[in-house]
Design a protein around this motif. Structure first.
Motif, mmCIF file in Angstrom:
data_model
loop_
_atom_site.group_PDB
_atom_site.id
_atom_site.type_symbol
_atom_site.label_atom_id
_atom_site.label_comp_id
_atom_site.label_asym_id
_atom_site.label_seq_id
_atom_site.Cartn_x
_atom_site.Cartn_y
_atom_site.Cartn_z
ATOM 1 N N MET A 1 0.882 -1.032 -0.221
ATOM 2 C CA MET A 1 0.068 0.053 -0.010
ATOM 3 C C MET A 1 0.954 1.308 -0.176
ATOM 4 S SD MET A 1 -3.064 0.920 2.317
ATOM 5 C CE MET A 1 -2.113 0.635 4.149
ATOM 6 N N SER A 2 0.535 2.008 -0.900
ATOM 7 C CA SER A 2 1.439 3.377 -0.920
ATOM 8 C C SER A 2 1.096 4.323 0.315
ATOM 9 C CB SER A 2 0.825 4.105 -2.071
ATOM 10 O OG SER A 2 1.246 5.540 -1.970
ATOM 11 N N THR A 3 2.159 4.825 0.894
ATOM 12 C CA THR A 3 1.793 5.635 2.081
ATOM 13 C C THR A 3 2.014 7.141 1.808
ATOM 14 O OG1 THR A 3 4.132 5.346 2.661
ATOM 15 C CG2 THR A 3 2.455 3.655 3.762
ATOM 16 N N SER A 4 2.290 7.269 0.659
ATOM 17 C CA SER A 4 2.814 8.702 0.295
ATOM 18 C C SER A 4 1.327 9.546 0.259
ATOM 19 C CB SER A 4 3.392 8.937 -1.035
ATOM 20 O OG SER A 4 2.632 8.391 -2.094
ATOM 21 N N GLN A 5 1.491 10.776 0.872
ATOM 22 C CA GLN A 5 0.205 11.541 0.957
ATOM 23 C C GLN A 5 0.656 12.608 -0.169
ATOM 24 O OE1 GLN A 5 0.540 12.682 4.950
ATOM 25 N NE2 GLN A 5 0.297 10.738 5.610
ATOM 26 N N GLN A 6 -0.272 12.617 -1.245
ATOM 27 C CA GLN A 6 -0.009 13.631 -2.109
ATOM 28 C C GLN A 6 -0.927 14.754 -2.073
ATOM 29 O OE1 GLN A 6 0.554 11.583 -6.072
ATOM 30 N NE2 GLN A 6 1.973 10.237 -5.290
ATOM 31 N N ALA A 7 -0.307 15.982 -2.701
ATOM 32 C CA ALA A 7 -1.020 17.135 -2.681
ATOM 33 C C ALA A 7 -2.483 17.097 -3.310
ATOM 34 C CB ALA A 7 -0.113 18.288 -2.949
ATOM 35 N N ILE A 8 -3.492 17.087 -2.829
ATOM 36 C CA ILE A 8 -4.837 17.233 -3.149
ATOM 37 C C ILE A 8 -5.536 18.325 -2.479
ATOM 38 C CG2 ILE A 8 -6.729 15.971 -4.282
ATOM 39 C CD1 ILE A 8 -5.032 13.713 -4.306
ATOM 40 N N LEU A 9 -5.952 19.175 -3.327
ATOM 41 C CA LEU A 9 -7.144 20.250 -2.679
ATOM 42 C C LEU A 9 -8.339 19.940 -2.465
ATOM 43 C CD1 LEU A 9 -5.431 23.310 -4.268
ATOM 44 C CD2 LEU A 9 -4.845 22.456 -2.126
ATOM 45 N N VAL A 10 -9.033 20.290 -1.250
ATOM 46 C CA VAL A 10 -10.491 19.847 -1.221
ATOM 47 C C VAL A 10 -11.270 21.099 -1.141
ATOM 48 C CG1 VAL A 10 -12.354 18.606 0.288
ATOM 49 C CG2 VAL A 10 -9.908 17.724 0.288
ATOM 50 N N ALA A 11 -12.208 21.019 -2.172
ATOM 51 C CA ALA A 11 -13.415 22.064 -2.304
ATOM 52 C C ALA A 11 -14.674 21.456 -2.224
ATOM 53 C CB ALA A 11 -13.099 22.889 -3.590
ATOM 54 N N VAL A 12 -15.590 22.306 -1.907
ATOM 55 C CA VAL A 12 -17.009 22.030 -1.866
ATOM 56 C C VAL A 12 -17.832 23.115 -2.988
ATOM 57 C CG1 VAL A 12 -17.423 21.169 0.266
ATOM 58 C CG2 VAL A 12 -17.613 23.868 -0.245
ATOM 59 N N SER A 13 -18.881 22.568 -3.554
ATOM 60 C CA SER A 13 -19.564 23.228 -4.538
ATOM 61 C C SER A 13 -21.070 23.047 -4.127
ATOM 62 C CB SER A 13 -19.209 22.851 -6.081
ATOM 63 O OG SER A 13 -17.984 23.344 -6.494
ATOM 64 N N THR A 14 -21.860 23.937 -4.512
ATOM 65 C CA THR A 14 -23.214 23.614 -4.333
ATOM 66 C C THR A 14 -24.343 23.672 -5.550
ATOM 67 O OG1 THR A 14 -23.261 25.675 -3.276
ATOM 68 C CG2 THR A 14 -23.527 23.896 -1.865
ATOM 69 N N VAL A 15 -25.170 23.002 -5.720
ATOM 70 C CA VAL A 15 -26.214 23.122 -6.712
ATOM 71 C C VAL A 15 -27.530 23.354 -6.121
ATOM 72 C CG1 VAL A 15 -27.113 22.181 -8.896
ATOM 73 C CG2 VAL A 15 -24.740 21.439 -8.310
ATOM 74 N N ILE A 16 -28.063 24.613 -6.519
ATOM 75 C CA ILE A 16 -29.086 24.775 -5.513
ATOM 76 C C ILE A 16 -30.261 25.188 -6.570
ATOM 77 C CG2 ILE A 16 -30.366 26.562 -3.872
ATOM 78 C CD1 ILE A 16 -28.005 24.988 -2.808
ATOM 79 N N PHE A 17 -31.541 24.254 -6.488
ATOM 80 C CA PHE A 17 -32.315 24.287 -7.623
ATOM 81 C C PHE A 17 -33.575 25.086 -6.984
ATOM 82 C CE2 PHE A 17 -30.483 20.117 -9.697
ATOM 83 C CZ PHE A 17 -30.016 20.891 -10.801
ATOM 84 N N ALA A 18 -34.322 25.964 -7.750
ATOM 85 C CA ALA A 18 -35.483 26.651 -7.539
ATOM 86 C C ALA A 18 -36.349 26.444 -8.776
ATOM 87 C CB ALA A 18 -35.194 27.799 -6.989
ATOM 88 N N LEU A 19 -37.701 26.583 -8.778
ATOM 89 C CA LEU A 19 -38.475 26.699 -9.889
ATOM 90 C C LEU A 19 -38.829 28.195 -10.164
ATOM 91 C CD1 LEU A 19 -40.701 23.415 -9.509
ATOM 92 C CD2 LEU A 19 -38.640 23.742 -10.567
ATOM 93 N N LEU A 20 -38.122 28.746 -11.096
ATOM 94 C CA LEU A 20 -38.445 30.246 -11.356
ATOM 95 C C LEU A 20 -38.901 30.456 -12.762
ATOM 96 C CD1 LEU A 20 -35.263 31.499 -9.601
ATOM 97 C CD2 LEU A 20 -37.555 31.386 -8.587
ATOM 98 N N PRO A 21 -39.508 31.653 -13.085
ATOM 99 C CA PRO A 21 -39.879 31.843 -14.287
ATOM 100 C C PRO A 21 -38.839 32.464 -15.113
ATOM 101 C CG PRO A 21 -40.714 33.583 -12.828
ATOM 102 C CD PRO A 21 -40.107 32.369 -11.971
#
Lengths: 230, 230
Positions: A1-21
């Motif tokens: 098993m690889s034990t190297s921790q590589q540089a990965i960034l963690v982000a969040v995104s949001t999809v907000i749905f509404a019913l609009l004209p």
């Protein structure tokens, strides 16, 4: 098993749905977008989001960045999917945990359109930063395959609703006309709604019955089941 | 919007379910565990997994670390959920994207038990490293709420199966006896299976009919719908 921790960034995104004209007055699925102020993709439109802080939960990061960028504070965010293709962000590896919510129009009103925030019809949503076009299409596909469950559609409605109101949600999400009699028969036969015993208020001689959604076992969230740590 | 990128590590873990006999001979849901060789939680049992490399996809990392630790190579991994509570790993912030698969017994045989790999009954699975107890319970809950869809149970069976075989899968997953006549009526009425026109081979005078699962729209994965990049 690889034990190297590589540089990965963690982000969040949001999809907000509404019913609009839309501009023509047709009610359609809309979502708020935010204009990016920095590279990569400076000045392009993107889903609301940002980096996760080490001290906050993933859903907490989703709520915070959504409120900071749009002013929206939906009562409930559910985890939709985690996107992590190696090439999805130029020059750096970013994994984005995507959260989603369906909001009623009075909640959607918190996101005021301006130079850096706008509501866009989900079907017309292209040219977004990163892989956000793909994320929107995935969220929309989930919504459309799950809207037949009244507990999903109900997120766009009040607690009690008439079958006409429920049908209008389906028509807006699916973007097609549904025959009222067939729709009534299908919904009543599906076991996904029950009569509340009340009727819609208003001036009509025989006001429509009101219903509420039945949440099926194992279906906590509107777009997929919520996880234990949502 | 915060622009600071904070140090968060990205790992993958995998929950692989197979229906195996326990010591008493009862068929139950089992999963492979791996003994940790390093801190934190050195010598404790944990889900197979490891760090994501910058060059590989999340599901690719799931497949690689699962094969490296257990030898298992399921045909399909689906993303289950992403776990990221700030305190889930001591001394460092780790977000773990969890993948899952249901495997048939001939596939499960690739994970040979030894000093550092063992198959454990999912219901008896406690004391695992990190929040892995909670992850297993969540995956098991998803399996139990979704097994009524034949396309889920079918992941434990061959492409064609008799209703008795399908009932045995349900009984093993739900850990309760099901009445054969009621089960047949429910499954035949559910529209989740269709007859293939063939019958089970064997020495019986009237061999049972064989069926295959019907995959409902919007349900690509056995535990929840697969994402676009699964």
């Amino acid at each position: 098993m690889s034990t190297s921790q590589q540089a990965i960034l963690v982000a969040v995104s949001t999809v907000i749905f509404a019913l609009l004209p839309d501009r023509g007055g047709d009610v359609r699925v809309h979502l708020p977008l935010v204009r990016r102020t920095r590279d990569p993709f400076a000045d392009q439109w993107a889903l609301p989001g940002g980096w996760v802080r080490t001290s906050e939960s993933l859903s907490g990061a989703g709520r915070r960045t959504l409120a900071e960028t749009t002013g929206l504070r939906p009562s409930y965010l559910e985890q939709l999917y985690t996107f992590g293709r190696p090439d999805r962000s130029p020059g750096q590896r970013v994994v984005s945990v995507v959260y989603s919510a369906l909001v009623r129009n009075h909640e959607a009103a918190a996101a005021v359109e301006g130079e850096n925030v706008r509501w866009t019809s989900a079907d017309d949503c292209t040219g977004l930063a990163f892989d956000h076009d793909e994320i929107v299409q995935y969220a929309l596909w989930r919504l459309r395959t799950k809207v037949q469950h009244a507990h999903v559609a109900q997120h766009f409605l009040d607690e009690q609703f008439s079958l006409a109101q429920l049908r209008e949600v389906h028509e807006a999400v699916l973007q097609r006309h549904l025959d009222p009699a067939n729709f009534r028969r299908q919904v009543e036969g599906s076991g996904t709604v029950v009569e509340t015993g009340e009727r819609q208020t208003g001036g009509r001689h025989r006001p429509p019955k009101l219903y509420r959604a039945v949440v099926p076992e194992g279906s906590a969230g509107p777009l997929q089941s919520a996880g234990p740590l949502a």
